[in-house]
Design a protein around this motif. Sequence first.
Motif, PDB file in Angstrom:
ATOM      1  N   VAL A   3      -0.216  -7.767  10.611  1.00 50.79           N
ATOM      2  CA  VAL A   3      -1.154  -7.282   9.597  1.00 50.79           C
ATOM      3  C   VAL A   3      -0.774  -7.851   8.231  1.00 50.79           C
ATOM      4  CG1 VAL A   3      -1.978  -5.214   8.384  1.00 50.79           C
ATOM      5  CG2 VAL A   3      -1.653  -5.166  10.869  1.00 50.79           C
ATOM      6  N   LYS A   4      -1.751  -8.320   7.491  1.00 48.69           N
ATOM      7  CA  LYS A   4      -1.540  -8.735   6.101  1.00 48.69           C
ATOM      8  C   LYS A   4      -1.538  -7.469   5.255  1.00 48.69           C
ATOM      9  CE  LYS A   4      -3.790 -13.250   6.612  1.00 48.69           C
ATOM     10  NZ  LYS A   4      -4.929 -14.088   6.157  1.00 48.69           N
ATOM     11  N   GLY A   5      -0.381  -6.834   5.250  1.00 54.86           N
ATOM     12  CA  GLY A   5      -0.267  -5.499   4.693  1.00 54.86           C
ATOM     13  C   GLY A   5       0.002  -5.457   3.212  1.00 54.86           C
ATOM     14  N   ARG A   6       0.394  -4.257   2.786  1.00 48.60           N
ATOM     15  CA  ARG A   6       0.503  -3.934   1.374  1.00 48.60           C
ATOM     16  C   ARG A   6      -0.760  -4.383   0.638  1.00 48.60           C
ATOM     17  NH1 ARG A   6       5.739  -4.342  -2.776  1.00 48.60           N
ATOM     18  NH2 ARG A   6       4.886  -2.761  -4.192  1.00 48.60           N
ATOM     19  N   ALA A   7      -1.887  -4.069   1.255  1.00 47.92           N
ATOM     20  CA  ALA A   7      -3.174  -4.500   0.720  1.00 47.92           C
ATOM     21  C   ALA A   7      -4.236  -3.464   1.049  1.00 47.92           C
ATOM     22  CB  ALA A   7      -3.566  -5.856   1.289  1.00 47.92           C
ATOM     23  N   ILE A   8      -5.236  -3.407   0.187  1.00 48.64           N
ATOM     24  CA  ILE A   8      -6.388  -2.521   0.365  1.00 48.64           C
ATOM     25  C   ILE A   8      -7.619  -3.402   0.465  1.00 48.64           C
ATOM     26  CG2 ILE A   8      -7.751  -0.656  -0.642  1.00 48.64           C
ATOM     27  CD1 ILE A   8      -5.225   0.279  -2.095  1.00 48.64           C
ATOM     28  N   TYR A   9      -8.330  -3.300   1.569  1.00 50.64           N
ATOM     29  CA  TYR A   9      -9.481  -4.147   1.844  1.00 50.64           C
ATOM     30  C   TYR A   9     -10.773  -3.365   1.686  1.00 50.64           C
ATOM     31  CZ  TYR A   9      -6.051  -7.402   3.757  1.00 50.64           C
ATOM     32  OH  TYR A   9      -4.988  -8.258   3.900  1.00 50.64           O
ATOM     33  N   GLY A  10     -11.845  -4.092   1.396  1.00 52.27           N
ATOM     34  CA  GLY A  10     -13.152  -3.465   1.283  1.00 52.27           C
ATOM     35  C   GLY A  10     -13.507  -3.154  -0.156  1.00 52.27           C
ATOM     36  N   THR A  11     -14.653  -2.513  -0.321  1.00 56.11           N
ATOM     37  CA  THR A  11     -15.183  -2.196  -1.640  1.00 56.11           C
ATOM     38  C   THR A  11     -14.888  -0.745  -1.993  1.00 56.11           C
ATOM     39  OG1 THR A  11     -16.992  -3.768  -1.293  1.00 56.11           O
ATOM     40  CG2 THR A  11     -17.289  -2.122  -3.031  1.00 56.11           C
ATOM     41  N   PRO A  12     -14.180  -0.485  -3.095  1.00 56.01           N
ATOM     42  CA  PRO A  12     -13.941   0.912  -3.487  1.00 56.01           C
ATOM     43  C   PRO A  12     -15.265   1.650  -3.687  1.00 56.01           C
ATOM     44  CG  PRO A  12     -12.510  -0.568  -4.727  1.00 56.01           C
ATOM     45  CD  PRO A  12     -13.497  -1.429  -3.994  1.00 56.01           C
TER      46      PRO A  12
END
Length: 490
Positions: A408-417
Amino acid sequence: MHLIDPARHTRRAFLRRSGQLAMAGTALPFALNLATMGEAAAQAAPGDDYKALVCVFLYGGNDYANTVVTYDTDSYGKYSQIRGGNGDAGGGIAIARAQLLPTLLAPTQALPGGRQYALHPSMTALADLFHNEGKVAVQLNVGPLIAPITRAQYDSGNRKSWPVPPKLFSHNDQQSVWQSSSPEGSTVGWGGNIGDLVLSGNTGALFTCMSVSGNAVFLSGDQALQYQVGTGGAVRIYSVGTNTGNLFGSDTVKAAMQQLAQQSRGHTLEEEYSKVVRRAVKAEGQVTTAIQSDFPAGAFPANNGLASQLKMVARLIRGRASLGVKRQVFFVSMGGFDLHDSLIANQPGLMQRLSDAMAAFHRQMATLGLADQVTAFTASDFGRTLSYNSDGSDHGWGGHHFVVGGAVKGRAIYGTPPPVSIGNTAADADQWHVGQGRLLPTTSVDQYAATLARWFGVPDSQLDGILPNLKNFGCTANGIAYPRDIGFMG
């Protein structure tokens, strides 16, 4: 945009299984039906290395707003007010802002507009995994979509031009839609569709799709059928299985029953029934051999039902060579998320069990040297309303989810808030909800699933066949990007 109607969608050209011998279920456990699968001629995913997907389903519809909690000053103030709180002190069903500081997320790439999020205060294990190892990704506002749609288009009621998933806000139907793109009664899920593609690469084809949580349409394919186990191992077939005691106090009676149930017969249906029993008995023995000894005490949290299920998944993965598998799809679950009432009282325990179990599972995969080859992800019926009903929240649509694993390409938040709003008209400037803060998804389940499936080894040419709405994405619409691959997998 040309819309694909899932009701008319032609699934890929696999032969439908010709029969499932339903009468066998009246005499023997349902597990026997799973052994009716013959050798499948299907395309294997590329590569010889092992990979597994683990779906963690949260039954009841998890409350998104108190799971991944908006934290920046402006958004938190709106959240607190809407949920009955008093500013930073929280209250109602709003979590106090100070409680969120230990689980405040610091993604590698900051979110636009200064938006910030924290995990539920009970989710310290996943927060640590997010920050210290970078093996957790958060996917914002994902849910079932047929095609991109706005609030105004939804409110128009024109379902021919702007179709929406069937039977929104219904528990059973949305559980099925998440797992299969169709409402309750569906017989084929996208996990099973993925399983169909890798059957021929597994010598132990029966163990391609495995559930530790009972029957789930997610794991049913055209050829792949789910094999069910319990937290203690294979489901034993009373009086016939190899790992059961004697029958009526007599080994002789048991031997006679085993012979009667498994002997070859001249009648076609009787012989098929005997084949089912023989396969099931063989499978029981294979699973028992594969799971070997338990993990050391403390490897998984005690008194945690989800952890017990994931521990069994870990034991099966550890025994993958014995089972003859190179690709597997698993299903585990938790219940209790339908919190119309007592949200503040009951959600903390649920969130801690989820967080502790997923973190422990990932660490055991790392210990086995398999962290990069196993990916776990959450799903749920739906998110819930941002508005509250004195002590809880009601059925919603989009929600926030987690993906955990070494790849997983972690330490990340994906998508539209999403907006922090409950405006109830289409004129509301914060249009990405459909009233009461029910999020209108800006990421579809098909996109979420396609990203996982591509990592698993499914060729791009096969994705549209297993995810019927995916053809409607891979575009930008209404100012929102809808990529076919979200990008959270390496």
